[in-house]
Scaffold this motif. Sequence first.
Motif, short mmCIF file in Angstrom:
data_model
loop_
_atom_site.label_atom_id
_atom_site.label_comp_id
_atom_site.label_asym_id
_atom_site.label_seq_id
_atom_site.Cartn_x
_atom_site.Cartn_y
_atom_site.Cartn_z
N ALA A 135 0.85 -1.20 0.00
CA ALA A 135 0.00 0.00 0.00
C ALA A 135 0.88 1.24 0.00
N ASN A 161 5.84 3.67 0.50
CA ASN A 161 5.30 2.33 0.22
C ASN A 161 5.48 1.45 1.45
N ALA A 167 -4.46 1.29 -1.32
CA ALA A 167 -4.04 -0.01 -1.84
C ALA A 167 -4.90 -0.40 -3.03
N ARG A 168 -4.29 -1.24 -3.87
CA ARG A 168 -5.01 -1.76 -5.04
C ARG A 168 -5.76 -3.00 -4.58
N ASN A 195 -8.59 -6.31 -4.84
CA ASN A 195 -8.74 -7.50 -5.68
C ASN A 195 -9.71 -7.18 -6.81
N GLY A 219 -8.47 -4.72 -9.15
CA GLY A 219 -7.77 -3.62 -9.82
C GLY A 219 -8.13 -2.23 -9.34
N PHE A 220 -9.19 -2.04 -8.57
CA PHE A 220 -9.57 -0.69 -8.10
C PHE A 220 -8.67 -0.28 -6.93
N TYR A 221 -8.61 0.99 -6.68
CA TYR A 221 -7.81 1.51 -5.57
C TYR A 221 -8.74 1.93 -4.44
N GLU A 222 -8.34 1.64 -3.24
CA GLU A 222 -9.17 1.94 -2.09
C GLU A 222 -8.33 2.66 -1.04
N LEU A 232 -10.64 -4.22 0.38
CA LEU A 232 -9.93 -4.68 -0.82
C LEU A 232 -10.77 -5.63 -1.69
#
Lengths: 418, 225
Positions: free
Chosen positions: A104, A120, A177-178, A180, A182-185, A218
């Motif tokens: 993340a 990171n 974080a990316r 599961n 592909g989206f970012y949260e 995620l």
Amino acid sequence: MKFIITLAFKNLSRYKRRTSITAVAIAVGLMMYLLVDSILIGAENESMRNLRWYETASARIHAPSYWEDRMLFPMESSIENPDAVLALLDENGWKATARTVFTADMILYSEDFGEDGNMNVLVTAIDPETDNDVFHFSDTLIDGRFLEKGDENGILIGSWFAEDINAKVGYWITLVARGNGGFYEAMDMQIVGILNCPNPNVNRTLLMMDKDTAGYYLGMNQAVTEIDVLLPEHEDIDVEMAKIQAKIEASHLDLEVHSWKELAKDYLAIAEAKRGGTSMILFLVFIIAAVGISNTMLMAMYERTRELGMMRAMGMSDNNIRLAFLIEAGGIGFIGAVFGIVLGLLANLYMVNVGIDFGWMMRDLDMGYRIQSVFRGAWSMSSFIEAFVAGIGLSMIVAWIPISRALKMDIPSCLRHQ
Amino acid sequence: MIKVDKVSRNYIAGESVVKALKKVSLEVGDGEFMSIAGPSGSGKTTLLNLIGCIDSLDEGEILINGQQVTKMNKKEKTEFRRNNLGFIFQTYNLIPVLSAYENVAFVLSILNVPEQEIRERTYAVLKEVGLEGMENRRPSRLSGGQQQRIAIARALVKNPQIILADEPTANLDSKTGEEILKLMKKMNEKYHTTFIFSTHDQMVMDYASRLVLLHDGNIVSDERR
């Protein structure tokens, strides 16, 4: 034979100072070997324990495609039905816990940290109710509280990591974080506890949050990236691994089991190399002892050349003369070895019970060892036996050369020797 | 009986060859009390070493009691010396860490004589050379004469046929030297042991029943008294 032994032991007392100095050199050398060996064995044992307790567990179960890309922490290669696996393991008496590990971007805010920033990070999402069955993090809490099941905003941080970023309990961070798919949260988390983990690699980077919370953000839909298993210390890891793999296959679960030895392959390779270092120390000890003994025996042979000539003239065989001098050299080795063992025992007693604090060095230097500060020794009976035998054996081996040289001289030359 | 037949011995000294003995021939009968005399470098110690099987010759042969000792290998020579020869040295060559008793007893130990017999023979020979009561003293606590007595006891204890003595009185004053000579003469007469000395000492020459004079590696005189 009795005369040879009598002569050898009486000669030991002939040059008390020289015998003592050589014996002391051997003793100090052997003590150094035992001390370094003890520290290395102790460090290795503790490192391996801290690896299993805080990093790898005894074994880890992954989805088959995860292992190849494990350095990328692929969320899509996850275990879809961890509860079934956990139930299977539980049925067979293996303690296990599910975890999700993800990378993340951590955002720090100036309100808490003094200035804005980001970095990171690696985040481990755990099940607070079962994680401590396998790992030992609950014992390392030094500030705040441990995670609770369903902890929505709580996050734990390693103490060295906290020091590095000047974090305190109650500070807020945001993790981006990316997920599961592909989206970012973005997850707003509050530091609820600081852990002082004895494994420095973990303590430098540790961020730990609740698994269900991470799963929700995620989009993991109950899936996890790994299931960590605790196996009894005394069990043969390969045998246990084979049993787990067989049970998984019998249940038609498409998963792979990896032992902690596979997971910590890099560390084990370094440990192996360090063992080579111990051999180097042993070699140096041998050199010290060899020079001392060789010099003592050379001097002894030189000073006793006429005596040697007399014994040979009287009909004493070269083998008997050689034996007398070898026993004498072995006697010096024996005295040195006994004192070396005693010194080694005393030094080791201190090392095992107190140890040496290398915390000042380990804080900023990664030596590969999973030890944060105090390096303790370990008892190794085989090392003591090796040192004892080496002390005596080496003394006799290095004495062989000057003895053989002296025996090559002709008798009249020996008798003329001044 | 010792037979030295046309024996030559050369030494290499740098680039030159020193002829220590030049075709020397000599016969020594059993029980002789013989002295080999001559100036330094005449070859007397070399001759003694060759008879004692501790040096090797370049030419000729030596027979001792019919055995051709010059043809023996190293191991055979060692065994021959052990069983048949006794040595007395100018500087005694005693082992300083051993007592008078142990210095004598070791000769019997290497002959594998039983412990009880070693004890009896060692005490007896030490008594005979006048060292009774001094058995446990180390050489450093004894005078030069007493040390040479230990050396004589050490040579005698195995009852050898031949005793070779290299300048046995050279390190002793004349009075002690004479005592030692008397002792050796006594032993020669009592046990019929052959004694061969190398010497510079006129007194030793006078005591000898046979005097062989060497000069530049040749026997220049052989006189029986």
